[in-house]
Design a protein around this motif. Structure first.
Motif, short mmCIF file in Angstrom:
data_model
loop_
_atom_site.label_atom_id
_atom_site.label_comp_id
_atom_site.label_asym_id
_atom_site.label_seq_id
_atom_site.Cartn_x
_atom_site.Cartn_y
_atom_site.Cartn_z
N ASN A 43 25.46 -1.13 9.40
CA ASN A 43 26.77 -1.19 9.81
C ASN A 43 28.15 -0.60 10.27
OD1 ASN A 43 29.14 -2.58 7.83
ND2 ASN A 43 29.59 -1.21 6.53
N MET A 44 27.90 -0.70 11.28
CA MET A 44 28.97 -0.36 12.60
C MET A 44 28.88 -0.92 13.52
SD MET A 44 26.64 2.48 14.49
CE MET A 44 26.30 3.30 12.62
N SER A 45 30.27 -0.44 14.46
CA SER A 45 30.46 -2.03 16.00
C SER A 45 29.58 -1.64 17.05
CB SER A 45 31.61 -1.21 16.27
OG SER A 45 31.99 0.40 16.14
N LEU A 46 29.12 -2.79 17.72
CA LEU A 46 28.80 -2.75 18.90
C LEU A 46 29.24 -1.17 19.49
CD1 LEU A 46 26.22 -4.21 19.93
CD2 LEU A 46 27.77 -5.36 21.06
N PRO A 47 30.48 -0.74 19.68
CA PRO A 47 30.26 0.43 20.52
C PRO A 47 30.22 1.63 20.33
CG PRO A 47 32.77 -1.15 20.56
CD PRO A 47 32.11 -1.77 19.76
N ALA A 48 30.26 1.48 18.55
CA ALA A 48 29.74 2.97 17.97
C ALA A 48 28.49 2.87 18.12
CB ALA A 48 29.16 2.91 16.63
N ILE A 49 27.49 1.39 18.02
CA ILE A 49 25.42 1.70 18.68
C ILE A 49 26.09 1.89 20.32
CG2 ILE A 49 23.97 -0.18 18.77
CD1 ILE A 49 24.04 0.58 15.95
N SER A 50 26.76 1.76 20.72
CA SER A 50 25.98 1.57 22.17
C SER A 50 26.36 3.40 22.44
CB SER A 50 27.49 1.00 22.66
OG SER A 50 27.19 -0.24 22.99
N LYS A 51 27.01 3.79 21.92
CA LYS A 51 27.47 5.32 22.07
C LYS A 51 25.89 6.25 21.86
CE LYS A 51 32.12 5.87 21.50
NZ LYS A 51 33.55 6.49 20.83
N HIS A 52 25.69 5.71 20.42
CA HIS A 52 24.02 6.33 20.39
C HIS A 52 23.34 6.31 21.70
CE1 HIS A 52 24.84 7.40 16.27
NE2 HIS A 52 26.39 6.49 15.79
N ILE A 53 23.41 4.96 22.07
CA ILE A 53 22.30 4.82 22.96
C ILE A 53 22.79 5.42 23.78
CG2 ILE A 53 21.49 2.81 24.92
CD1 ILE A 53 22.11 0.85 22.17
N LYS A 54 23.87 5.62 24.67
CA LYS A 54 24.20 6.43 25.54
C LYS A 54 23.29 8.21 25.06
CE LYS A 54 28.10 4.04 27.48
NZ LYS A 54 29.40 3.63 27.77
N VAL A 55 23.60 8.32 24.62
CA VAL A 55 22.67 9.70 23.82
C VAL A 55 21.24 9.60 23.99
CG1 VAL A 55 22.60 11.10 21.83
CG2 VAL A 55 24.42 10.12 22.36
N LEU A 56 20.68 8.52 23.44
CA LEU A 56 19.25 8.95 23.83
C LEU A 56 19.06 8.61 24.76
CD1 LEU A 56 18.67 5.98 20.34
CD2 LEU A 56 18.22 8.47 20.55
N GLU A 57 19.62 7.59 25.82
CA GLU A 57 19.52 7.61 26.98
C GLU A 57 19.78 9.25 27.70
OE1 GLU A 57 20.92 3.93 30.00
OE2 GLU A 57 21.87 3.76 28.73
N ARG A 58 20.67 9.49 27.65
CA ARG A 58 20.65 10.77 28.46
C ARG A 58 19.60 11.48 28.00
NH1 ARG A 58 26.41 10.00 26.99
NH2 ARG A 58 25.97 11.45 25.24
N ALA A 59 19.23 11.66 27.15
CA ALA A 59 18.18 12.69 25.76
C ALA A 59 17.20 12.37 26.98
CB ALA A 59 17.42 12.65 25.00
N GLY A 60 16.92 11.40 27.91
CA GLY A 60 15.74 10.66 28.18
C GLY A 60 15.15 10.20 27.25
N LEU A 61 15.43 9.51 25.72
CA LEU A 61 14.75 8.81 24.65
C LEU A 61 14.42 7.23 25.44
CD1 LEU A 61 15.92 11.33 21.75
CD2 LEU A 61 13.28 10.88 23.14
N ILE A 62 15.14 6.62 25.84
CA ILE A 62 15.04 5.89 25.85
C ILE A 62 15.87 5.25 28.05
CG2 ILE A 62 15.73 4.71 24.53
CD1 ILE A 62 18.17 4.23 24.50
N LYS A 63 15.06 4.25 28.46
CA LYS A 63 15.34 3.69 28.90
C LYS A 63 16.15 2.25 29.22
CE LYS A 63 11.99 6.38 31.54
NZ LYS A 63 11.39 6.15 32.47
#
Length: 116
Positions: A43-63
């Motif tokens: 229950n959050m905006s797409l930009p908020a999810i995108s921020k979470h994804i960017k954190v995971l990306e920077r940590a190398g956890l997702i590509k």
């Protein structure tokens, strides 16, 4: 510039500190997904999810991939292996504590049986 092992662990633990990001990783463990698919259960905006994804990306956890018009996300377990390796050095501590707890529970059970 390469990141040190400590920096990688710091970023990984920071990324895993959020239940939302852990849920995103759990979903990606089932297979690749788009940002929209990852956002569905939250229950959050797409930009908020995108921020979470960017954190995971920077940590190398997702590509992020590139398939036609969309960029699916996939999990990269390498940083999780580093966390597992790091935590393994503490296994003997928690196993000893579980053994102590088991001994204590057995003593309580014995006392209960003796008092009957």
């Amino acid at each position: 510039m390469t990141r040190s092992d400590d920096e990688l662990l710091d970023q990984t633990f920071a990324a895993l500190a959020s239940s939302t990001r852990r849920a995103i990783l759990a979903r990606l463990a089932e297979g690749e997904a788009t940002v929209n698919e990852l956002a569905e259960p939250f229950n959050m905006s797409l930009p908020a999810i995108s921020k979470h994804i960017k954190v995971l990306e920077r940590a190398g956890l997702i590509k992020r991939g590139q398939k036609a018009q969309y960029r699916p996300c996939t999990i990269d377990a390498a940083p999780l292996q580093a966390v597992a390796t790091w935590t393994e050095q503490y296994r003997h501590i928690w196993e000893a504590r579980f053994d102590q707890m088991d001994t204590y529970l057995q003593q309580l059970k014995q006392k209960e049986q003796n008092s009957e």
